[in-house]
Enzyme design. Sequence first.
Site, short mmCIF file in Angstrom:
data_model
loop_
_atom_site.label_atom_id
_atom_site.label_comp_id
_atom_site.label_asym_id
_atom_site.label_seq_id
_atom_site.Cartn_x
_atom_site.Cartn_y
_atom_site.Cartn_z
N GLY A 1 73.73 43.28 1.95
CA GLY A 1 74.54 42.66 0.89
C GLY A 1 75.45 43.71 0.30
N GLN B 1 80.76 47.63 -6.00
CA GLN B 1 80.25 48.82 -5.29
C GLN B 1 81.34 49.55 -4.52
OE1 GLN B 1 76.74 46.44 -3.61
NE2 GLN B 1 75.87 48.49 -3.84
N CYS C 1 69.32 49.91 -2.67
CA CYS C 1 70.71 49.62 -3.04
C CYS C 1 71.60 50.70 -2.46
CB CYS C 1 70.85 49.59 -4.56
SG CYS C 1 72.52 49.23 -5.12
N LEU C 2 72.71 50.30 -1.88
CA LEU C 2 73.64 51.27 -1.28
C LEU C 2 74.23 52.20 -2.34
CD1 LEU C 2 75.39 48.89 1.27
CD2 LEU C 2 73.69 50.68 1.78
N HIS D 1 70.16 40.21 -6.47
CA HIS D 1 70.51 41.63 -6.59
C HIS D 1 72.03 41.80 -6.67
CE1 HIS D 1 69.98 45.98 -5.02
NE2 HIS D 1 71.28 45.75 -4.83
N GLU D 2 72.77 41.03 -5.86
CA GLU D 2 74.24 41.14 -5.84
C GLU D 2 74.86 40.54 -7.11
OE1 GLU D 2 75.05 43.14 -3.79
OE2 GLU D 2 73.54 42.92 -2.24
N HIS E 1 74.79 42.94 -9.79
CA HIS E 1 75.89 43.92 -9.73
C HIS E 1 77.15 43.38 -10.43
CE1 HIS E 1 74.48 47.27 -7.29
NE2 HIS E 1 74.10 46.49 -6.28
O1 GNR Z 1 71.06 46.70 1.89
C1 GNR Z 1 70.42 46.29 0.90
N1 GNR Z 1 69.13 45.96 1.04
C2 GNR Z 1 68.41 45.32 0.05
C3 GNR Z 1 67.03 45.28 0.19
C4 GNR Z 1 66.28 44.63 -0.76
C5 GNR Z 1 66.87 44.02 -1.83
C6 GNR Z 1 68.23 44.07 -1.99
C7 GNR Z 1 68.99 44.72 -1.05
S1 GNR Z 1 70.71 44.75 -1.23
C8 GNR Z 1 71.09 46.25 -0.42
C9 GNR Z 1 72.57 46.47 -0.35
C10 GNR Z 1 73.13 46.60 -1.75
O2 GNR Z 1 73.03 47.59 -2.42
N2 GNR Z 1 73.69 45.56 -2.27
O3 GNR Z 1 74.15 45.60 -3.53
NI NI Z 2 72.93 47.01 -4.56
#
Ligand code: GNR
Ligand code: NI
Length: 173
Positions: free
Chosen positions: A46, A51, A95-96, A137-138, A141
């Site tokens: 995601g 980001q 999270c990246l 999660h997104e 953000h």
């Molecule tokens: O790549 C991602 N893996 C992930 C694993 C568990 C819960 C959420 C994520 S999202 C993350 C990529 C990211 O930072 N998206 O904002």
């Molecule tokens: Ni993230």
Amino acid sequence: MAKLPIINVPDPMLKTLSDPVGQVDDDLRRLMDNMLETMYDAPGIGLAAIQVAVPKRVIVLDTEGDEETGRKPVFLVNPEITWESEEFSVYNEGCLSVPEHYAEVERPATVKVKYFDYHGQQHEELMEGLQATCVQHEIDHLNGVVFIDYLSKLKRNMIIKKVRKATKDAMIL
Ligand code: GNR
Ligand code: NI
């Protein structure tokens, strides 16, 4: 398509409330294509526009596809959660923008999400499992929230310090 640089904590941009998109046009589709390439390259499942330093309410997801069986990208513009289950699930999230750190986060197990797609068509869809975790999660953000915000101040500060150091070290190399 182009790969875009991903910003890391504690960049204050990650605290921004992203703006709703007015219309899905070719410029926005170019952004979504570039976000998808950036996400696959990372690799991640995601990515939110903030980001890559763009404060628009745009998300790309692919929690199912892989290189062998084919990609299954999902583009969400102006996503809104319209329903969430009372049942929760726990996932070890990453999270990246917080590279190499993981922590368990509890979220509603199933959510209904209303959004506009790559072509500006509106959808309302039930998401569960990893996709439900990821879309929440997104959307966080887009509201300036990163998963480490759910941890204790002590854990959060420790992670931020480590990411800051790793980011600095990477710039010297
Ligand atoms: O790549 C991602 N893996 C992930 C694993 C568990 C819960 C959420 C994520 S999202 C993350 C990529 C990211 O930072 N998206 O904002
Ligand atoms: Ni993230």
